[in-house]
Design an enzyme around this catalytic site. Structure first.
Site, mmCIF file in Angstrom:
data_model
loop_
_atom_site.group_PDB
_atom_site.id
_atom_site.type_symbol
_atom_site.label_atom_id
_atom_site.label_comp_id
_atom_site.label_asym_id
_atom_site.label_seq_id
_atom_site.Cartn_x
_atom_site.Cartn_y
_atom_site.Cartn_z
ATOM 1 N N TRP A 354 43.218 30.673 49.604
ATOM 2 C CA TRP A 354 42.197 29.627 49.384
ATOM 3 C C TRP A 354 42.728 29.139 48.064
ATOM 4 O O TRP A 354 41.845 28.390 47.106
ATOM 5 C CB TRP A 354 40.880 29.905 49.439
ATOM 6 C CG TRP A 354 40.428 31.099 48.197
ATOM 7 C CD1 TRP A 354 41.288 32.203 47.767
ATOM 8 C CD2 TRP A 354 39.148 31.203 47.627
ATOM 9 N NE1 TRP A 354 40.536 32.814 46.845
ATOM 10 C CE2 TRP A 354 39.210 32.456 46.742
ATOM 11 C CE3 TRP A 354 38.074 30.697 47.636
ATOM 12 C CZ2 TRP A 354 38.160 32.886 45.866
ATOM 13 C CZ3 TRP A 354 37.059 30.839 46.943
ATOM 14 C CH2 TRP A 354 37.128 32.115 46.079
ATOM 15 N N ASP A 355 43.927 29.622 47.239
ATOM 16 C CA ASP A 355 44.075 29.257 45.858
ATOM 17 C C ASP A 355 44.244 27.629 45.640
ATOM 18 O O ASP A 355 44.230 27.334 44.497
ATOM 19 C CB ASP A 355 45.309 29.989 45.557
ATOM 20 C CG ASP A 355 45.196 31.483 45.583
ATOM 21 O OD1 ASP A 355 45.018 32.069 46.546
ATOM 22 O OD2 ASP A 355 45.174 32.149 44.734
ATOM 23 N N GLU A 493 35.186 40.573 48.358
ATOM 24 C CA GLU A 493 36.165 41.370 49.052
ATOM 25 C C GLU A 493 35.803 42.962 48.915
ATOM 26 O O GLU A 493 36.388 43.630 49.839
ATOM 27 C CB GLU A 493 37.594 41.189 48.645
ATOM 28 C CG GLU A 493 38.221 39.706 48.920
ATOM 29 C CD GLU A 493 39.803 39.543 48.567
ATOM 30 O OE1 GLU A 493 40.304 40.196 47.569
ATOM 31 O OE2 GLU A 493 40.379 38.863 49.423
ATOM 32 N N LYS A 613 34.338 42.909 42.922
ATOM 33 C CA LYS A 613 35.870 42.743 42.452
ATOM 34 C C LYS A 613 35.621 41.481 41.624
ATOM 35 O O LYS A 613 36.144 41.228 40.521
ATOM 36 C CB LYS A 613 36.754 42.367 43.770
ATOM 37 C CG LYS A 613 37.976 42.143 43.184
ATOM 38 C CD LYS A 613 38.986 42.014 44.402
ATOM 39 C CE LYS A 613 40.403 41.655 44.256
ATOM 40 N NZ LYS A 613 41.017 41.600 45.437
ATOM 41 N N GLN A 614 35.125 40.044 42.149
ATOM 42 C CA GLN A 614 34.563 39.155 41.525
ATOM 43 C C GLN A 614 33.185 38.702 42.027
ATOM 44 O O GLN A 614 33.104 38.713 43.187
ATOM 45 C CB GLN A 614 35.731 37.954 41.732
ATOM 46 C CG GLN A 614 35.993 37.752 43.282
ATOM 47 C CD GLN A 614 37.168 36.830 43.321
ATOM 48 O OE1 GLN A 614 37.845 36.192 42.496
ATOM 49 N NE2 GLN A 614 37.878 36.862 44.646
#
Length: 799
Positions: A354-355, A493, A613-614
């Site tokens: 998805w970057d 994630e 994680k984020q």
């Protein structure tokens, strides 16, 4: 170092792979890592070359399991050039290697303005003396099929001969990522080599499964010398051109190697090998190639350069350099997506995630033709996404979390935890929010460019099919009176299931639900705005029944967003998780970015804890302005005031390990608006992510393209509050003392080079002279119109 160069002094084998990634040269068509030309791949060096979109699929057996992976292929090594010396009448010395020779000096200079990598070194051989070597390489930005390496050898106080072997090496595998070592990495087959006089060797091969033909031709000449003893020696998987040249003080040896690379995916060719031989035979000398290459880069810098004082500005320019090497105007002619690790290494197998969500906002306002091509990559794979949705009994389009050549789901089923050595199930394919990222990019591209033709055709088809998927995936829950999306994984994630659950997935991930509501709202807006004839034509093309639209409207207003303790929950049940003793883990480990791997190695699982994680809830503050985010929540029936958002930001700041390079970037932008004093810490982290390799070895496997492009967008959009909507540029500048001065140019609605400059409490907007219409600029407290040829300076409130 200047603002335009990155220099590395000395030779450090432990840092070589990091340096190779950061010194990669490319042109959007292919790229080559900054490896030492005399060294083949091993534990220290990795001279990888990658062509955009060149994938191959292989089967492997790992831990007793049969797995299939598609990889971006490491192509034959064109860099190979080794040498050795001898005094007149003496024996040949060993082949030079930085790992075994007595180095006196060793230095790399990456010149961003000229896009060249220069290596200078001096080494001593006890039987001969001191030899100086200067090598300059380029991957041509004007002609995307060419690359060149120039090597100048200068002896000090001795005479003799130098033997040079210039090669094309087809005996390569995919071996850049150590944790993939158990996987089959032999992608090239049918390797053939041969000579082509004068002075040219060639190599051709095919990828084993995808059947992509690859051909390289290398012309090697000694400049300014009569014909030196020369031998072209094709071997089974390697073509070598051997030269022996006299060398003496005052008579340096200047060797030029020019290479052409083609694949069977290229247009306007008959055969890759024929095209490579033709192109290398007509290429000029390196001086001419360098001139045209530098001129091509000068045009790019005029369109894209960003001016920020100090070290932050140097890092931003490096980030922009690598973005442009991966996604250049040449990309507009290719069927490729945004590789998460650039064309710089083999991590994530070269896949598309998805970057683009972090990359296209920058490209839209500088290289919209590249953005459109990247969106077309998704459009061509729309039928496959529709089939994927149908396979799980859903309507619309379900885009894969990892994509490669044909749009099928490329996410691995198992992944290795290097901390424990165990292979674990991978459920990241449940990150269906990738579809919302595609829709977001379609909308943002069309808003920035005014490309209504794209919005009403290909863009509309993607937007409607993604909206259709969300509407069908959402189930009505009578108990809450809300629609719910169950069994997904969010950007975080770390949490891919509930503690103790036997099936993966989470319910009502806030990021997923809110972005799904946004997609549905935009799709309905688009249908209302379309001319009647086009709306009917589009509904017929995608076979969208009129009875579906009322449900879209309802779901867009009634998707559930969970809350707890006065903050937005990451997902339903987040508050039931245990608190982690963060201080204890920070005391026990040097770094806890990959907390999931640490806990798994201890026999625990991160899914038990309030640890991210984020923080994907905060991603909403990255994508949407405060006003738009409030409107989204209001449409869903929730009140999101400043206090709730501040509490939410504070809550997740304390519970995030920043295991993703995108995390610091997102937090930096969000905090620039919510808690300005702490923003710079996270902005710095985003800037340092790759140059300092903060994740401990990952940058050597490829740069993090989304994070690099995101730092550019942080200045362009985050600090200015820039939005392109309602046929205007909307600005809401954020004062961030450490980045209080900046400047850049935009390409907006037919205007090339709209300049935006911030300095000493003023914001300047300049529109270049043209026949285009004036630009409307809207700030929080005023609106101005700037005509072509005019500059407007606005005083900003002090805060």
């Amino acid at each position: 170092m200047s603002d335009w160069t990155w220099e590395y002094e000395g030779y450090d084998p432990t840092a070589e792979r990091l340096r190779e990634s950061l010194c990669t040269l490319g042109n959007g068509y292919f790229a080559t890592r900054g490896a030492a030309p005399e060294c083949r791949a091993g534990l220290v060096h990795y001279p990888g070359t990658y062509a955009a979109g060149c994938y191959n699929r292989l089967e492997s057996t790992v831990a007793g399991r049969h797995v299939v992976n598609e990889d971006l292929v490491n192509l034959p090594n064109w860099l190979l050039l080794r040498f050795r010396v001898r005094r007149t009448g003496g024996a040949w010395c060993p082949w030079f290697s930085p790992d075994t020779s007595a180095l006196l000096d060793y230095r790399h200079v990456l010149d961003l303005r000229r896009a060249t990598l220069t290596r200078t070194l001096r080494f001593r051989d006890d039987d001969v003396g001191v030899l100086g070597v200067r090598q300059t390489r380029l991957v041509h930005m004007g002609d995307p099929h060419l690359a060149a390496l120039r090597t100048v050898f200068t002896p000090e106080d001795w005479s003799g001969e130098i033997e040079i072997e210039s090669g094309l090496d087809g005996d390569v595998i995919n071996g850049n990522v150590h944790r993939y070592r158990a996987l089959n990495g032999s992608h090239l087959t049918r390797v053939r080599t041969g000579p082509q006089e004068p002075g040219t060797a060639w190599l051709s091969c095919r990828t084993s499964t995808s059947g992509i033909g690859v051909a390289l031709a290398a012309r090697t000449v000694v400049v300014g010398r009569s014909a030196a003893p020369s031998e072209l020696r094709p071997a089974r998987r390697r073509a070598v051109h051997r030269l022996v040249v006299p060398i003496a003080p005052g008579r340096p040896v200047d060797v030029e190697k020019t290479v052409a690379l083609f694949t069977s995916r290229d247009t306007a060719i008959s055969d890759p090998l024929e095209a490579a031989l033709d192109r290398v035979s007509t290429a000029g000398g390196i001086s001419d190639l360098l001139d045209s290459h530098v001129a091509a880069w000068e045009r790019l810098w005029r369109r894209a350069d960003i001016q920020v004082p100090g070290r932050a500005g140097r890092v931003l320019r490096l980030h922009l350099f690598h973005v442009l090497q991966t996604l250049s105007p040449h990309t507009a002619d290719l069927d490729v997506g945004v590789p998460a690790r650039g064309l710089h290494g083999e991590a994530y197998r070269g896949h598309v995630f998805w970057d683009e969500l972090f990359v296209l906002p920058y490209l839209n306002l500088h290289f919209p033709e590249v953005s459109r091509a990247l969106l077309n990559y998704r459009y061509r794979r729309l039928p496959r996404a529709c089939r994927a949705a149908a396979a799980i009994g859903r309507a619309g389009a379900m885009y894969p979390w990892q994509s490669g050549s044909d749009g099928r789901e490329e996410t691995q089923v198992w992944h290795l935890n290097p901390h424990s050595g165990r292979w674990l199930p991978d459920h990241s394919r449940l990150q269906h929010h990738v579809g919302s990222a595609v829709a977001y990019n379609v909308w943002q591209y069309c808003e920035a460019t005014g490309d209504t033709e794209y919005l009403h055709t290909k863009g509309a088809e993607m937007l409607l099919q993604i909206a259709r998927f969300w509407a069908d995936l959402a189930d009505f829950d009578p108990g809450t009176g809300r629609y719910r999306i169950r069994g997904v994984v969010g950007p975080d994630e770390y949490h891919d299931r509930y503690p103790g659950a036997t099936t993966p997935g989470l319910d009502d991930n806030t990021y997923t639900n809110v972005t799904a509501a946004w997609v549905l709202t935009r799709a309905l807006d688009l249908l209302r705005r379309l001319p009647a004839w086009r709306r009917e034509e589009l509904l017929e093309r995608v076979q969208l029944g009129g009875d579906e639209l009322p449900k879209w409207e309802e779901v867009s207003r009634r998707l559930r967003v969970p809350f707890h303790q006065g903050v937005i929950s990451q997902f339903e049940g987040y508050d039931d998780l245990a608190e982690l003793d963060w201080d204890a883990y920070r005391a026990r480990y040097d770094g806890i970015r990959r907390l999931d791997r640490i806990l798994e190695a201890e026999g625990d699982t991160v899914t038990r804890y309030k640890a991210s994680k984020q923080a994907d809830v905060l991603m909403l503050g990255y994508l949407f302005s405060p006003a738009e985010l409030r409107d989204l929540f209001r449409r869903l029936g929730y009140d999101l005031d400043d206090e709730v958002w501040r509490r939410t930001v504070d809550y997740y700041l304390q519970r995030t390990s920043h295991g993703s390079t995108l995390s610091g970037l997102v937090h930096g932008l969000v905090l620039a608006r919510a808690r300005r004093a702490e923003a710079w810490k996270y902005v710095q982290e985003a800037l340092q992510a790759d140059i300092a390799d903060i994740q401990g070895g990952t940058t050597g496997e490829g740069i993090h393209l989304g994070a690099m492009a995101g730092t550019l967008d942080l200045v362009q959009r985050g600090l200015t509050g820039l939005e392109t909507r309602e046929d205007a540029l909307w600005l809401d500048p954020v004062p961030l003392p450490a980045l209080s001065e900046y400047g850049f140019s935009l390409r907006y609605r037919g205007h090339w080079g709209v300049g935006i400059r911030r300095r000493r409490g003023q914001l300047g907007i300049g529109v270049p002279d043209s026949e285009e219409s004036p630009i409307r600029v809207v700030l929080a407290d005023r609106a101005v119109t700037v005509a072509p040829g005019e500059t407007c300076t606005l005083e900003l409130p002090m805060s």
